[in-house]
Design a protein around this motif. Structure first.
Motif, PDB file in Angstrom:
ATOM      1  N   ALA A 152      14.992 -35.018 -25.378  1.00 45.68           N
ATOM      2  CA  ALA A 152      15.315 -35.497 -23.889  1.00 45.68           C
ATOM      3  C   ALA A 152      16.472 -34.950 -22.586  1.00 45.68           C
ATOM      4  CB  ALA A 152      17.180 -36.443 -23.984  1.00 45.68           C
ATOM      5  N   ASP A 153      16.174 -35.078 -22.067  1.00 43.15           N
ATOM      6  CA  ASP A 153      16.912 -34.132 -19.895  1.00 43.15           C
ATOM      7  C   ASP A 153      17.842 -34.435 -20.574  1.00 43.15           C
ATOM      8  OD1 ASP A 153      16.603 -33.879 -17.318  1.00 43.15           O
ATOM      9  OD2 ASP A 153      17.267 -35.492 -16.587  1.00 43.15           O
ATOM     10  N   GLY A 154      18.237 -32.719 -20.529  1.00 40.10           N
ATOM     11  CA  GLY A 154      19.824 -31.910 -20.340  1.00 40.10           C
ATOM     12  C   GLY A 154      20.390 -32.011 -21.961  1.00 40.10           C
ATOM     13  N   GLU A 155      18.944 -32.047 -22.664  1.00 43.33           N
ATOM     14  CA  GLU A 155      19.221 -31.122 -24.748  1.00 43.33           C
ATOM     15  C   GLU A 155      19.064 -29.938 -24.242  1.00 43.33           C
ATOM     16  OE1 GLU A 155      17.533 -32.865 -27.795  1.00 43.33           O
ATOM     17  OE2 GLU A 155      16.186 -31.217 -28.026  1.00 43.33           O
ATOM     18  N   GLU A 156      20.012 -29.792 -24.727  1.00 43.50           N
ATOM     19  CA  GLU A 156      20.922 -28.074 -24.484  1.00 43.50           C
ATOM     20  C   GLU A 156      21.053 -27.936 -22.882  1.00 43.50           C
ATOM     21  OE1 GLU A 156      21.818 -25.896 -26.863  1.00 43.50           O
ATOM     22  OE2 GLU A 156      21.701 -27.577 -28.667  1.00 43.50           O
ATOM     23  N   ASN A 157      21.263 -28.832 -21.876  1.00 45.53           N
ATOM     24  CA  ASN A 157      21.725 -27.915 -20.857  1.00 45.53           C
ATOM     25  C   ASN A 157      19.567 -28.078 -20.672  1.00 45.53           C
ATOM     26  OD1 ASN A 157      23.914 -29.153 -21.192  1.00 45.53           O
ATOM     27  ND2 ASN A 157      24.469 -26.445 -21.465  1.00 45.53           N
ATOM     28  N   TYR A 158      18.657 -28.017 -20.792  1.00 46.69           N
ATOM     29  CA  TYR A 158      17.721 -28.064 -20.606  1.00 46.69           C
ATOM     30  C   TYR A 158      17.148 -29.386 -19.080  1.00 46.69           C
ATOM     31  CZ  TYR A 158      16.180 -23.699 -23.556  1.00 46.69           C
ATOM     32  OH  TYR A 158      15.973 -22.616 -24.266  1.00 46.69           O
ATOM     33  N   PRO A 159      16.554 -28.930 -18.092  1.00 44.13           N
ATOM     34  CA  PRO A 159      16.117 -30.108 -17.035  1.00 44.13           C
ATOM     35  C   PRO A 159      14.374 -30.948 -17.583  1.00 44.13           C
ATOM     36  CG  PRO A 159      15.103 -27.853 -16.453  1.00 44.13           C
ATOM     37  CD  PRO A 159      16.154 -27.392 -17.689  1.00 44.13           C
ATOM     38  N   GLY A 160      14.570 -31.943 -17.171  1.00 46.32           N
ATOM     39  CA  GLY A 160      13.505 -32.681 -17.860  1.00 46.32           C
ATOM     40  C   GLY A 160      13.259 -33.107 -19.375  1.00 46.32           C
ATOM     41  N   GLY A 161      12.687 -34.537 -19.732  1.00 47.20           N
ATOM     42  CA  GLY A 161      12.216 -34.963 -20.789  1.00 47.20           C
ATOM     43  C   GLY A 161      11.102 -34.610 -21.613  1.00 47.20           C
ATOM     44  N   LEU A 162      11.288 -33.727 -22.647  1.00 48.74           N
ATOM     45  CA  LEU A 162      10.210 -32.878 -22.730  1.00 48.74           C
ATOM     46  C   LEU A 162       9.313 -33.588 -24.392  1.00 48.74           C
ATOM     47  CD1 LEU A 162       8.091 -30.479 -21.798  1.00 48.74           C
ATOM     48  CD2 LEU A 162       9.455 -29.089 -23.967  1.00 48.74           C
ATOM     49  N   SER A 163       7.869 -34.414 -23.784  1.00 44.01           N
ATOM     50  CA  SER A 163       7.279 -35.064 -25.391  1.00 44.01           C
ATOM     51  C   SER A 163       6.408 -33.838 -25.774  1.00 44.01           C
ATOM     52  CB  SER A 163       6.465 -35.692 -24.774  1.00 44.01           C
ATOM     53  OG  SER A 163       7.180 -36.734 -23.849  1.00 44.01           O
ATOM     54  N   VAL A 164       6.531 -33.527 -27.201  1.00 46.15           N
ATOM     55  CA  VAL A 164       6.089 -32.456 -27.617  1.00 46.15           C
ATOM     56  C   VAL A 164       5.174 -32.709 -28.889  1.00 46.15           C
ATOM     57  CG1 VAL A 164       6.364 -29.723 -28.926  1.00 46.15           C
ATOM     58  CG2 VAL A 164       8.039 -30.835 -26.604  1.00 46.15           C
ATOM     59  N   GLU A 165       4.016 -32.416 -28.924  1.00 44.14           N
ATOM     60  CA  GLU A 165       3.574 -32.382 -30.256  1.00 44.14           C
ATOM     61  C   GLU A 165       3.310 -31.228 -30.804  1.00 44.14           C
ATOM     62  OE1 GLU A 165      -0.277 -35.157 -29.867  1.00 44.14           O
ATOM     63  OE2 GLU A 165       1.400 -36.906 -29.781  1.00 44.14           O
ATOM     64  N   ILE A 166       2.710 -31.112 -31.809  1.00 46.29           N
ATOM     65  CA  ILE A 166       2.693 -29.712 -32.843  1.00 46.29           C
ATOM     66  C   ILE A 166       1.390 -30.088 -33.689  1.00 46.29           C
ATOM     67  CG2 ILE A 166       4.643 -30.035 -34.360  1.00 46.29           C
ATOM     68  CD1 ILE A 166       3.942 -26.545 -34.313  1.00 46.29           C
ATOM     69  N   THR A 167       0.194 -29.824 -33.713  1.00 47.52           N
ATOM     70  CA  THR A 167      -0.765 -30.339 -35.189  1.00 47.52           C
ATOM     71  C   THR A 167      -0.911 -29.124 -36.195  1.00 47.52           C
ATOM     72  OG1 THR A 167      -2.311 -31.590 -33.275  1.00 47.52           O
ATOM     73  CG2 THR A 167      -3.101 -30.925 -35.168  1.00 47.52           C
ATOM     74  N   TYR A 168      -0.332 -28.829 -37.302  1.00 46.60           N
ATOM     75  CA  TYR A 168      -1.458 -27.945 -38.456  1.00 46.60           C
ATOM     76  C   TYR A 168      -2.240 -28.358 -38.738  1.00 46.60           C
ATOM     77  CZ  TYR A 168       4.136 -26.407 -38.057  1.00 46.60           C
ATOM     78  OH  TYR A 168       5.040 -25.849 -38.369  1.00 46.60           O
ATOM     79  N   MET A 169      -3.134 -27.263 -38.962  1.00 47.19           N
ATOM     80  CA  MET A 169      -4.889 -27.834 -39.717  1.00 47.19           C
ATOM     81  C   MET A 169      -4.390 -26.848 -40.349  1.00 47.19           C
ATOM     82  SD  MET A 169      -8.506 -27.710 -38.217  1.00 47.19           S
ATOM     83  CE  MET A 169      -7.870 -29.180 -36.982  1.00 47.19           C
ATOM     84  N   VAL A 170      -5.880 -27.008 -41.759  1.00 48.73           N
ATOM     85  CA  VAL A 170      -6.270 -25.953 -43.208  1.00 48.73           C
ATOM     86  C   VAL A 170      -7.574 -26.499 -42.287  1.00 48.73           C
ATOM     87  CG1 VAL A 170      -6.747 -25.509 -44.889  1.00 48.73           C
ATOM     88  CG2 VAL A 170      -4.386 -26.266 -44.117  1.00 48.73           C
ATOM     89  N   SER A 171      -8.262 -25.631 -42.229  1.00 48.73           N
ATOM     90  CA  SER A 171      -9.846 -24.788 -42.173  1.00 48.73           C
ATOM     91  C   SER A 171     -10.332 -24.779 -43.237  1.00 48.73           C
ATOM     92  CB  SER A 171     -10.132 -24.289 -40.665  1.00 48.73           C
ATOM     93  OG  SER A 171     -10.525 -22.833 -41.210  1.00 48.73           O
ATOM     94  N   GLU A 172     -11.213 -24.888 -43.069  1.00 49.46           N
ATOM     95  CA  GLU A 172     -12.500 -24.029 -44.396  1.00 49.46           C
ATOM     96  C   GLU A 172     -13.036 -22.962 -44.574  1.00 49.46           C
ATOM     97  OE1 GLU A 172     -13.745 -27.749 -46.793  1.00 49.46           O
ATOM     98  OE2 GLU A 172     -12.030 -27.931 -45.339  1.00 49.46           O
ATOM     99  N   ASP A 173     -12.169 -22.258 -43.434  1.00 43.08           N
ATOM    100  CA  ASP A 173     -12.366 -20.981 -43.406  1.00 43.08           C
ATOM    101  C   ASP A 173     -11.254 -20.340 -44.176  1.00 43.08           C
ATOM    102  OD1 ASP A 173     -15.222 -20.612 -42.563  1.00 43.08           O
ATOM    103  OD2 ASP A 173     -14.266 -21.016 -40.484  1.00 43.08           O
ATOM    104  N   ASN A 174     -10.053 -21.045 -44.872  1.00 46.01           N
ATOM    105  CA  ASN A 174      -8.893 -20.312 -44.363  1.00 46.01           C
ATOM    106  C   ASN A 174      -8.420 -20.149 -43.656  1.00 46.01           C
ATOM    107  OD1 ASN A 174      -9.607 -20.936 -46.914  1.00 46.01           O
ATOM    108  ND2 ASN A 174      -9.760 -18.898 -48.240  1.00 46.01           N
ATOM    109  N   GLU A 175      -8.106 -21.280 -42.650  1.00 46.54           N
ATOM    110  CA  GLU A 175      -7.140 -20.461 -41.655  1.00 46.54           C
ATOM    111  C   GLU A 175      -6.113 -22.066 -41.363  1.00 46.54           C
ATOM    112  OE1 GLU A 175     -11.001 -19.448 -38.450  1.00 46.54           O
ATOM    113  OE2 GLU A 175     -10.759 -21.586 -38.834  1.00 46.54           O
TER     114      GLU A 175
END
Length: 350
Positions: A152-175
């Motif tokens: 949310a805007d103001g969380e830890e006093n940072y400006p702006g509401g920030l929408s974050v997505e993080i994707t974890y992938m396990v590849s067939e090449d062991n990455e």
């Protein structure tokens, strides 16, 4: 441990109950497995990786990240004199912000102080202690899971509401592939990273005999409080020069400048089991840190006693305190623009 039956995910993804927060909110974990048997476990508390089992050429497996067996241990670890942030997603800003203040569009923003006079890894309660929402679980080839969080805007006093997505992938090449995306309702600053402590010999060991390479000619100079001075140091004839393989140092807490596009950022090799990890990223820096000490207060996985040499972090990111150093890479995310960060940890068994 109770297992949620999700039939359409089959063997490539298993959802489990990991625990409950003090307010009763349920915390789940997800296990992703590729065709080779590489297994990643991640929980929606802090979008945190709890284990990463890598197949070896001899048919055995090794868990290469430090962590805890219970949600309660993760929560307690943030009360240690130096929180380890095992496997966590770090934000809004990874690293230190000097004097917990920065200016944006002519306005000063005073962040919460949690590291002497500075703000570290997002402040008092950063993304590493937030509940993330699991979404877009993909089965089959290259299984993945996406976590979402709205700051949310103001969380830890940072400006702006920030929408974050993080994707974890396990590849067939062991990455292990990690992708971050963020968008803000107002101009803000963003610097996200991943904070696993790696140990290719297994999580209950030390890293001193493992060989480190960092593909960098410069590092960020810092003060005694690990705050950047604004200068970049040439690594030639510097003890922290790891362009040629050397054993991991017992103490390191440095940001390396990455200037070679399309090349690897760093690598780690363990001769005991012939396992190698190579790090790739689109970020301008990688922060290398050796540690993991739990001060004999919180037990690690399988009752391990983690110490100051238990693991090594490869935090791919922008430079610490970049908002206060105009010549550092830009850390400002403009309203409506998209922040994108990709990092790959590739494993090879010889």
């Amino acid at each position: 441990m109770k297992i949620k039956e999700i039939s359409h995910l089959k063997d490539s993804c298993i959802m489990e109950l990991f625990g409950s927060m003090h307010d009763g909110e349920v915390v789940d974990s997800c296990e992703l497995t590729n065709k080779n048997g590489m297994r990643l476990k991640v929980t929606n508390y802090g979008a945190t990786i709890t284990s990463l089992n890598i197949p070896l050429k001899n048919g055995e497996f090794v868990d290469v990240v430090l962590g805890f067996d219970t949600l309660e241990a993760y929560i307690k670890s943030f009360d240690l004199e130096s929180a380890p942030y095992f496997g966590a997603t770090i934000g809004r800003y990874a690293g230190r912000i000097n004097n917990s203040i920065f200016s944006l569009n002519g306005k000063a923003f005073h962040l919460n102080k949690n590291n002497n006079n500075n703000s570290l890894h997002g402040g008092n309660i950063g993304f590493s202690q937030k509940m993330w929402r699991a979404k877009n679980v993909k089965k089959g080839k290259n299984p993945s899971i996406t976590f979402a969080y709205f700051s949310a805007d103001g969380e830890e006093n940072y400006p702006g509401g920030l929408s974050v997505e993080i994707t974890y992938m396990v590849s067939e090449d062991n990455e292990l592939i990690i992708e971050y995306k963020a968008i803000s309702t107002e101009d803000t600053i963003v610097n996200l990273t991943h904070h696993s402590y790696f140990n290719l010999d297994g999580h209950d060991s030390d890293i001193l005999e493992q060989e480190l390479i960092v593909n960098s000619q410069k590092m960020v100079e810092t003060t005694s409080e690990n705050v950047p001075t604004g200068r970049l140091l040439e690594l030639e004839n510097n003890p922290f020069d790891f362009n040629n393989p050397k054993k991991c140092p017992s103490k390191i807490d440095n940001t390396y400048v990455l200037e070679k596009e399309n090349e690897f950022a760093a690598s780690l090799f363990n001769k005991n089991n012939n396992l190698k990890m190579t790090v790739y990223t689109n970020q301008p820096g990688v922060h290398i840190y050796v540690g993991g000490n739990c001060f004999n207060t919180v037990k690690g996985k399988e009752n391990a006693n983690y110490h100051a040499l238990s693991g090594i972090c490869f935090e791919t990111q922008n430079f610490p305190d970049a908002p206060n150093n105009e010549h550092f890479p830009n850390a400002v995310l403009k309203k409506g623009e998209i922040y994108y960060h990709k990092t790959i940890y590739k494993f090879q068994s010889f």
